[in-house]
Design a protein around this motif. Sequence first.
Motif, short mmCIF file in Angstrom:
data_model
loop_
_atom_site.label_atom_id
_atom_site.label_comp_id
_atom_site.label_asym_id
_atom_site.label_seq_id
_atom_site.Cartn_x
_atom_site.Cartn_y
_atom_site.Cartn_z
N THR B 234 24.12 19.49 -55.05
CA THR B 234 23.93 20.89 -54.65
C THR B 234 22.44 21.26 -54.63
OG1 THR B 234 24.37 21.55 -56.92
CG2 THR B 234 26.19 21.76 -55.37
N TYR B 238 21.31 22.36 -51.03
CA TYR B 238 20.99 23.79 -50.94
C TYR B 238 19.55 24.08 -51.34
CZ TYR B 238 25.93 24.00 -50.19
OH TYR B 238 27.18 23.80 -49.67
N ASP B 241 16.54 27.77 -48.38
CA ASP B 241 16.97 29.15 -48.63
C ASP B 241 18.14 29.55 -47.72
OD1 ASP B 241 16.61 31.56 -50.02
OD2 ASP B 241 15.67 32.43 -48.23
N ARG B 244 21.34 28.05 -48.90
CA ARG B 244 21.77 28.71 -50.15
C ARG B 244 22.48 30.01 -49.84
NH1 ARG B 244 17.19 27.17 -52.70
NH2 ARG B 244 16.12 29.09 -52.13
N LYS B 245 21.88 30.77 -48.90
CA LYS B 245 22.48 32.06 -48.53
C LYS B 245 23.85 31.87 -47.87
CE LYS B 245 18.25 34.72 -48.18
NZ LYS B 245 17.10 35.02 -47.35
N ARG B 247 25.86 29.45 -48.45
CA ARG B 247 26.81 29.06 -49.49
C ARG B 247 27.28 30.29 -50.28
NH1 ARG B 247 26.79 25.20 -54.79
NH2 ARG B 247 28.76 24.25 -54.28
N VAL B 248 26.34 31.16 -50.62
CA VAL B 248 26.70 32.37 -51.37
C VAL B 248 27.68 33.20 -50.54
CG1 VAL B 248 25.80 34.56 -52.27
CG2 VAL B 248 24.55 32.42 -52.69
N GLN B 251 31.04 31.61 -50.63
CA GLN B 251 31.70 31.82 -51.93
C GLN B 251 32.24 33.25 -52.05
OE1 GLN B 251 28.50 30.49 -54.41
NE2 GLN B 251 29.37 28.45 -54.69
N LYS B 252 31.55 34.17 -51.35
CA LYS B 252 32.02 35.55 -51.38
C LYS B 252 33.13 35.78 -50.36
CE LYS B 252 27.84 37.73 -53.16
NZ LYS B 252 26.63 38.47 -52.82
#
Lengths: 245, 254
Positions: B234, B238, B241, B244-245, B247-248, B251-252
């Motif tokens: 990870t 990730y 940036d 990463r965004k 992925r977030v 996840q949401k």
Amino acid sequence: MDYISSTGQYFIMIKDTFKRFTKGSVLRNLIIQEMNDLTVRSLGIVVFISFFIGAVVTIQTALNLNNPFIPKSLIGFAARQSIILEFSPTFVSIIMAGKVGSYITSSIGTMRVTEQIDALEVMGINSLNYLVFPKIVAMMFYPFVIAISMFVGILGAYVAGVFGGFVDGELFLSGLQEDFVTFQLVYAFIKTIIFAFILATVPSFHGYYMKGGALEVGKASTTSFVWTSVIIIVSNYIITQLLLS
Amino acid sequence: MIKVENLHKSFGDLDVLKGISTTFEKGQTNLIIGQSGSGKTVFLKCMLGLFTPDDGYICYGSKTYEELTPKKRRELRKQVGMVFQGGALFDSMTVEENVMFPLKMLTKAKKPEMKDRVYEVLKRVNLTNANNKLPSEISGGMQKRVSIARAIVNRPKFLFCDEPNSGLDPRTATVIDNLIQEITHEFEITTVINTHDMNSVFEIGEKIVYLEDGHLAWEGNKDLIHKTDNKAVTDFVYSSDLFRKVRVAQQKGY
């Protein structure tokens, strides 16, 4: 220690060059291409240098012949001996180490840097046979270049001597033929063939085993020129000792 | 299929590969990822036969490289295609000559037959208008296509690609990725790709192998890589940036 392992690696390279031959039709085209690149394209510079060195040798000899008891025919004799025995086979080879040697090192070195040699190996092609063998064969025609150099050098000597007013044409020609020993030509061509082999293989070695990038290609070309020249000079001494003494 | 078992390779005191075992199935794009210096290139070169492993074995189909006779090894090499990072095209040859080269060297095909095959593969990589150009006269993306065409012209069973889209713009990189994947499926090739490119990982990663310091730290595919808890993976995947965004957001539940 490095010198010993490099020498060993050089002989292993020579052995591997004669293994797993490339397809005949491909090899034939490569040899013709290399003959053009290594020998035919060198003729211009060889002819130019040979003519003027021949001329300078004659002028220098003539200007240093002050004794009236020494015949003027010696000018032709000295030009022939210096051009056939040393200038054409040895010094033209050192000039070729700069021209042909650096071309070979930089072309093979660039292929190494840009992974073209790896590409050949991945295809199952013996890259040493594909790259070095045609150069060795092409350089076996190098004695023709040296023969032309000898002819043009003597022509330059004649032109400078006769048209420069240093010697009579007939005297020059009689000196040229004086005490001529055929074996001296044989000696000159034996060493030419050995130098041809050195000219093809030493720069190939430096290009093939180089590491690094574009800057190292330049460094390898310089190192190759130095080593090719050194090996030619040392071989010249050994061959002369063996054949003429 | 390529099976790798307990592969070790070191250079002097430096252990580069420390016991890698994995399998690359045919007809799928297998990706090797990892940080610089993790051993990806050495791993690829071991599989290509450019480096000899110190220990362990690599099985091509049913036999290991060591079990093959020299003749069979040469036969195996004919079944291997390689796309180099910089293309490794021969400078002095035209595009057509570059692509024809493996056929000329490794087969007994006649010239018209070779020309047809070259035309066919150049068409396959969408490059039919550059036959007589030298590599220096075409763009980086086109050079990569020529390199792919040269790698597949002899119908290989194994295709290796070393960072095939490095130095390319994102659009061309995606085209190259898709092209390699299509060719892999179409010709049922075992394709192994060494890459740093995360777009490739998410686009064509049918199998992904993550190397860390010479070890195989994780293996999975493009769907599993989103879900893994392996910190090394990870952190690597990730590190950007943007990813990463994404992925977030995933996840949401966006």
